[in-house]
Design a protein around this motif. Structure first.
Motif, PDB file in Angstrom:
ATOM      1  N   ILE A 154     -10.767  -0.884  -6.010  1.00  0.00           N
ATOM      2  CA  ILE A 154     -10.573  -2.232  -5.433  1.00  0.00           C
ATOM      3  C   ILE A 154      -9.848  -2.086  -4.092  1.00  0.00           C
ATOM      4  O   ILE A 154      -9.209  -1.053  -3.840  1.00  0.00           O
ATOM      5  CB  ILE A 154      -9.819  -3.151  -6.428  1.00  0.00           C
ATOM      6  CG1 ILE A 154      -9.957  -4.626  -6.042  1.00  0.00           C
ATOM      7  CG2 ILE A 154      -8.347  -2.757  -6.568  1.00  0.00           C
ATOM      8  CD1 ILE A 154      -9.604  -5.595  -7.162  1.00  0.00           C
ATOM      9  N   GLY A 156      -8.986  -1.094  -0.625  1.00  0.00           N
ATOM     10  CA  GLY A 156      -9.425   0.040   0.183  1.00  0.00           C
ATOM     11  C   GLY A 156     -10.204   1.077  -0.590  1.00  0.00           C
ATOM     12  O   GLY A 156     -10.898   1.911   0.005  1.00  0.00           O
ATOM     13  N   LYS A 208      -6.028   5.185  -5.083  1.00  0.00           N
ATOM     14  CA  LYS A 208      -4.995   6.011  -4.443  1.00  0.00           C
ATOM     15  C   LYS A 208      -3.835   6.237  -5.409  1.00  0.00           C
ATOM     16  O   LYS A 208      -3.403   7.360  -5.626  1.00  0.00           O
ATOM     17  CB  LYS A 208      -4.517   5.304  -3.165  1.00  0.00           C
ATOM     18  CG  LYS A 208      -3.429   6.040  -2.436  1.00  0.00           C
ATOM     19  CD  LYS A 208      -3.089   5.337  -1.130  1.00  0.00           C
ATOM     20  CE  LYS A 208      -1.794   5.911  -0.564  1.00  0.00           C
ATOM     21  NZ  LYS A 208      -1.393   5.298   0.698  1.00  0.00           N
ATOM     22  N   THR A 209      -3.365   5.162  -6.018  1.00  0.00           N
ATOM     23  CA  THR A 209      -2.192   5.270  -6.896  1.00  0.00           C
ATOM     24  C   THR A 209      -2.568   5.611  -8.331  1.00  0.00           C
ATOM     25  O   THR A 209      -1.754   6.108  -9.091  1.00  0.00           O
ATOM     26  CB  THR A 209      -1.455   3.927  -6.921  1.00  0.00           C
ATOM     27  OG1 THR A 209      -2.415   2.919  -7.306  1.00  0.00           O
ATOM     28  CG2 THR A 209      -0.876   3.571  -5.576  1.00  0.00           C
ATOM     29  N   PHE A 210      -3.764   5.282  -8.717  1.00  0.00           N
ATOM     30  CA  PHE A 210      -4.254   5.384 -10.091  1.00  0.00           C
ATOM     31  C   PHE A 210      -3.407   4.554 -11.053  1.00  0.00           C
ATOM     32  O   PHE A 210      -3.288   4.863 -12.238  1.00  0.00           O
ATOM     33  CB  PHE A 210      -4.343   6.842 -10.569  1.00  0.00           C
ATOM     34  CG  PHE A 210      -5.699   7.139 -11.172  1.00  0.00           C
ATOM     35  CD1 PHE A 210      -6.807   7.302 -10.371  1.00  0.00           C
ATOM     36  CD2 PHE A 210      -5.875   7.216 -12.549  1.00  0.00           C
ATOM     37  CE1 PHE A 210      -8.068   7.542 -10.904  1.00  0.00           C
ATOM     38  CE2 PHE A 210      -7.134   7.447 -13.103  1.00  0.00           C
ATOM     39  CZ  PHE A 210      -8.223   7.617 -12.269  1.00  0.00           C
ATOM     40  N   ARG A 271      -6.426   1.039   3.049  1.00  0.00           N
ATOM     41  CA  ARG A 271      -7.446   0.384   3.880  1.00  0.00           C
ATOM     42  C   ARG A 271      -7.934   1.273   5.020  1.00  0.00           C
ATOM     43  O   ARG A 271      -8.754   0.859   5.832  1.00  0.00           O
ATOM     44  CB  ARG A 271      -6.906  -0.947   4.408  1.00  0.00           C
ATOM     45  CG  ARG A 271      -5.563  -0.854   5.099  1.00  0.00           C
ATOM     46  CD  ARG A 271      -4.940  -2.239   5.296  1.00  0.00           C
ATOM     47  NE  ARG A 271      -3.583  -2.175   5.831  1.00  0.00           N
ATOM     48  CZ  ARG A 271      -2.493  -2.036   5.089  1.00  0.00           C
ATOM     49  NH1 ARG A 271      -2.599  -1.906   3.784  1.00  0.00           N
ATOM     50  NH2 ARG A 271      -1.301  -2.013   5.639  1.00  0.00           N
ATOM     51  N   GLN A 352      -9.645  -6.802   5.144  1.00  0.00           N
ATOM     52  CA  GLN A 352      -8.520  -6.038   4.585  1.00  0.00           C
ATOM     53  C   GLN A 352      -7.844  -5.221   5.681  1.00  0.00           C
ATOM     54  O   GLN A 352      -6.622  -5.193   5.795  1.00  0.00           O
ATOM     55  CB  GLN A 352      -8.963  -5.109   3.448  1.00  0.00           C
ATOM     56  CG  GLN A 352      -7.736  -4.484   2.766  1.00  0.00           C
ATOM     57  CD  GLN A 352      -8.009  -3.233   1.962  1.00  0.00           C
ATOM     58  OE1 GLN A 352      -9.085  -2.648   2.057  1.00  0.00           O
ATOM     59  NE2 GLN A 352      -7.053  -2.808   1.166  1.00  0.00           N
ATOM     60  N   GLN A 504       2.144  -3.061   2.692  1.00  0.00           N
ATOM     61  CA  GLN A 504       1.448  -4.242   2.172  1.00  0.00           C
ATOM     62  C   GLN A 504       2.225  -4.853   1.022  1.00  0.00           C
ATOM     63  O   GLN A 504       1.696  -5.081  -0.051  1.00  0.00           O
ATOM     64  CB  GLN A 504      -0.003  -3.919   1.746  1.00  0.00           C
ATOM     65  CG  GLN A 504      -0.178  -2.785   0.720  1.00  0.00           C
ATOM     66  CD  GLN A 504       0.035  -1.426   1.306  1.00  0.00           C
ATOM     67  OE1 GLN A 504      -0.470  -1.140   2.381  1.00  0.00           O
ATOM     68  NE2 GLN A 504       0.798  -0.583   0.627  1.00  0.00           N
ATOM     69  N   VAL A 507       1.190  -8.011  -1.330  1.00  0.00           N
ATOM     70  CA  VAL A 507       0.297  -8.090  -2.494  1.00  0.00           C
ATOM     71  C   VAL A 507       1.053  -7.844  -3.802  1.00  0.00           C
ATOM     72  O   VAL A 507       0.499  -8.014  -4.877  1.00  0.00           O
ATOM     73  CB  VAL A 507      -0.902  -7.115  -2.389  1.00  0.00           C
ATOM     74  CG1 VAL A 507      -1.823  -7.538  -1.266  1.00  0.00           C
ATOM     75  CG2 VAL A 507      -0.452  -5.695  -2.202  1.00  0.00           C
ATOM     76  N   LYS A 511       0.894  -9.397  -8.229  1.00  0.00           N
ATOM     77  CA  LYS A 511       0.605  -8.394  -9.271  1.00  0.00           C
ATOM     78  C   LYS A 511       1.646  -8.501 -10.388  1.00  0.00           C
ATOM     79  O   LYS A 511       1.314  -8.487 -11.564  1.00  0.00           O
ATOM     80  CB  LYS A 511       0.693  -6.982  -8.684  1.00  0.00           C
ATOM     81  CG  LYS A 511      -0.442  -6.580  -7.789  1.00  0.00           C
ATOM     82  CD  LYS A 511      -0.294  -5.085  -7.496  1.00  0.00           C
ATOM     83  CE  LYS A 511      -1.079  -4.645  -6.287  1.00  0.00           C
ATOM     84  NZ  LYS A 511      -0.758  -3.286  -5.875  1.00  0.00           N
TER      85      LYS A 511
HETATM   86  O1  F6P Z   1      -4.351  -4.749  -2.540  1.00  0.00           O
HETATM   87  C1  F6P Z   1      -3.271  -3.890  -2.430  1.00  0.00           C
HETATM   88  C2  F6P Z   1      -3.690  -2.493  -2.457  1.00  0.00           C
HETATM   89  O2  F6P Z   1      -2.519  -1.778  -2.562  1.00  0.00           O
HETATM   90  C3  F6P Z   1      -4.484  -2.061  -1.242  1.00  0.00           C
HETATM   91  O3  F6P Z   1      -3.707  -1.733  -0.160  1.00  0.00           O
HETATM   92  C4  F6P Z   1      -5.249  -0.909  -1.782  1.00  0.00           C
HETATM   93  O4  F6P Z   1      -6.317  -0.583  -0.950  1.00  0.00           O
HETATM   94  C5  F6P Z   1      -5.661  -1.467  -3.119  1.00  0.00           C
HETATM   95  O5  F6P Z   1      -4.528  -2.176  -3.551  1.00  0.00           O
HETATM   96  C6  F6P Z   1      -6.084  -0.457  -4.144  1.00  0.00           C
HETATM   97  O6  F6P Z   1      -5.092   0.460  -4.425  1.00  0.00           O
HETATM   98  P1  F6P Z   1      -5.397   1.821  -5.162  1.00  0.00           P
HETATM   99  O7  F6P Z   1      -6.357   2.596  -4.327  1.00  0.00           O
HETATM  100  O8  F6P Z   1      -4.081   2.488  -5.323  1.00  0.00           O
HETATM  101  O9  F6P Z   1      -6.014   1.489  -6.505  1.00  0.00           O
END
Ligand code: F6P
Length: 547
Positions: A154, A156, A208-210, A271, A352, A504, A507, A511
């Protein structure tokens, strides 16, 4: 970080405000006074021909904008970014998406470590994997080749690959099916997989964060769907799931083999990440060579941004033009209007990029801003928008600066008849910017014999500013050039506005609140401290749900 004097108190800012108050240029007059304007107000970068002659500017405006850029240290911050300094202050991170497209022999250090070899090692690993999928060498649990690729991510981790897949469709392996799932609304995953055979499906979990709840929820449901088909045989996961992430621990916890993980790093913002491992689905679709061509395109604009003089620096110019309207004309929005159906997701991607980057109201030191920051970015491909919302751009009360993006040649294996439609598409492209700039005077309307009571309705004021971006055709390289152009434009604006374009936090609150409210929806649990409005809505939801 050096102290940043209040932007609006800077002499360069007040000079622009005075200039704006004193000169209200009309485009008809500007062109009449300076016929060479169309040739002079053009900047070329790579394959992009960028014409900004239809902007409400004069040489003086440009000079004053350049002075503002110089005073606010745009180029110093640019150099710090390229050097790998931690310019993302609130997350204490380097901002090095430009390293993702650096040549193999480049040296870019973060904390004394050259990151370029790591970038190329991942690119090579991606290329090997992409080739194995494309050739059919990589097989699923039953030994059948993979025919469907489903990217689950979702923001980026979705918008970039989904946009670029659409943009470059004619270059894709048409025998493979690609789908992109992002929404936690179960219908998204359902529609993406309902007609797929699990034995031929690869899931790419991109995060990115998983830890992103939407992605992990969808990935968990996708894994259940797969395991159901293979009677719970967990070994199938290794054949049908790969991960794109910075977080090896969480990937392993999810059950994905670390060998099937393609890494990127915390110095790549979400992003700004689709040219990292996040682009794996795209690389499978277009092949490693085309992917590298795209990276070369990014690099052309990176090099240009880094080295071109201020007056011929395309991202700088576009960024400054945006500031001219945002801050000195009170424009609230910026339209990006691509005249290519393949760019149908381009503006959504830019939303975005731009709005998550520059939707900020505090300065880098935490003080509030006292000026407008990022505009609302919007738009859809021409000519569809012409029959929907262009009316408001032409004759509404707002000033809406717009970028028009078009190509001299269509791409794809079109029939001769369909190819011939391209000139009609582009005739509309040129007609729109012409009408927006020069309008139609009451005299011109009257001269057509229009009844007097209709004259006002049929008059077009004109003076709606546009930039025209033209290229020969939409290739992978040109796509890379376009994205890098906007990345750096956003950078320029963030630098002038003195905001952190790379965090960011905005956001986060939603959450956290979603996690708190969820038990109230599912179990009717009390949520301590929930406000009365949301409490009433939750109660209404539960009544409707259980009716
Ligand atoms: O919407 C917030 C955000 O942190 C974006 O910056 C990022 O692209 C997206 O969530 C997805 O994050 P991730 O790649 O860590 O799942």
């Amino acid at each position: 970080m050096a102290e940043f004097p209040m932007l609006t108190h800077r002499p360069e800012w007040t000079a622009l405000a005075d200039h704006r108050a004193q000169s209200q240029p009309r485009l008809r007059e500007l062109f009449a006074a300076d016929p060479g304007r169309a040739e002079r107000y053009v900047v070329r970068v790579g394959d992009l021909h960028i014409d900004y002659s239809k902007q409400l500017i004069t040489d003086e405006t440009l000079a004053l904008l350049q002075e503002l850029a110089a005073a606010t240290g745009v180029f110093a911050l640019r150099d710090a970014m390229f050097r790998g300094e931690r310019i993302n202050l609130t997350e204490r991170r380097a901002v090095l998406h430009t390293a993702l497209r650096a040549p193999r022999d480049a040296v870019i250090e973060v904390d004394g470590e050259n990151v370029v070899p790591k970038v190329h090692a991942v690119l090579d690993k991606m290329a090997g994997f992409a080739e194995r999928i494309r050739s059919g060498e990589w097989t699923g649990q039953t030994g059948r080749r993979i025919r469907n690729v489903v990217n689950i991510g979702i923001g980026g981790s979705d918008l970039g690959p989904a946009m670029a897949y659409e943009a470059l469709r004619p270059y894709t392996a048409r025998e493979l099916t690609f789908r992109f799932v992002s929404n936690v609304d179960g219908s998204d995953l359902h529609e993406a997989i309902r007609d797929l055979d699990p034995a031929e499906t690869l899931f790419i979990v991109a995060s990115k964060t998983f830890t992103t709840i939407e992605t992990i929820t969808n990935a968990t449901s996708a894994r259940s769907w797969l395991l159901k088909a293979f009677e719970g045989d967990e070994k199938a996961v290794a054949k049908h799931f790969v991960a794109l992430s910075t977080n090896g621990e969480k990937v392993t916890e999810f059950g994905i083999d670390p060998d099937n993980m393609f890494e990127f790093w915390d110095w790549v913002g979400g992003r700004y990440s689709y040219d990292s491992a996040i682009g794996l689905s795209l690389m499978i679709a277009i092949g490693p060579d085309r992917f590298r061509e795209m990276l070369d395109g990014f690099r052309i604009v990176d090099d240009h941004f880094r080295t071109a003089p201020a007056e011929a620096n395309a991202p700088l110019l576009l960024g400054l033009l945006g500031i001219w309207y945002d801050n000195f004309h009170d424009a609230q929005t910026h339209a990006v209007l691509p005249y290519s159906h393949y760019l149908s997701k381009f503006t959504a991607y830019l939303q975005q990029l731009d709005m998550e980057s520059n939707g900020k109201s505090v300065q880098r030191d935490g003080n509030p801003v006292e000026w407008q920051t990022g505009p609302v970015v919007w738009g859809t491909p021409g000519t569809n928008g012409q029959h929907a919302y262009y009316q408001l751009i032409h004759q509404g009360t707002r000033l809406i600066p717009a970028d028009f993006i078009g190509f001299a040649r269509p791409i794809g294996e079109l029939s001769e008849e369909l190819k011939a439609q391209h000139d009609l598409l582009m005739a509309n492209f040129f007609a729109q910017t012409q009408a927006l700039a020069f309008g139609k005077t009451a005299e011109e309307v009257r001269a057509e014999g229009v009844a007097e009571e209709q004259v006002a309705h049929r008059t077009f004021r004109g003076d709606h500013p546009t930039t025209t971006i033209l290229a020969t055709e939409l290739t992978p390289s040109v796509l890379g050039q376009l994205i890098a152009l906007y990345e750096h434009k956003v950078f320029v604006q963030g630098a002038v506005w003195n905001i952190d374009s790379f965090d960011q936090w905005g956001v986060e609150l939603g959450k956290v609140l979603a996690r708190r409210v969820e038990p109230a929806l599912t179990e009717g649990a009390d949520v301590p401290g929930l406000d009365p409005s949301t409490t009433a809505l939750v109660a209404a939801y539960r009544t409707l749900k259980n009716a």
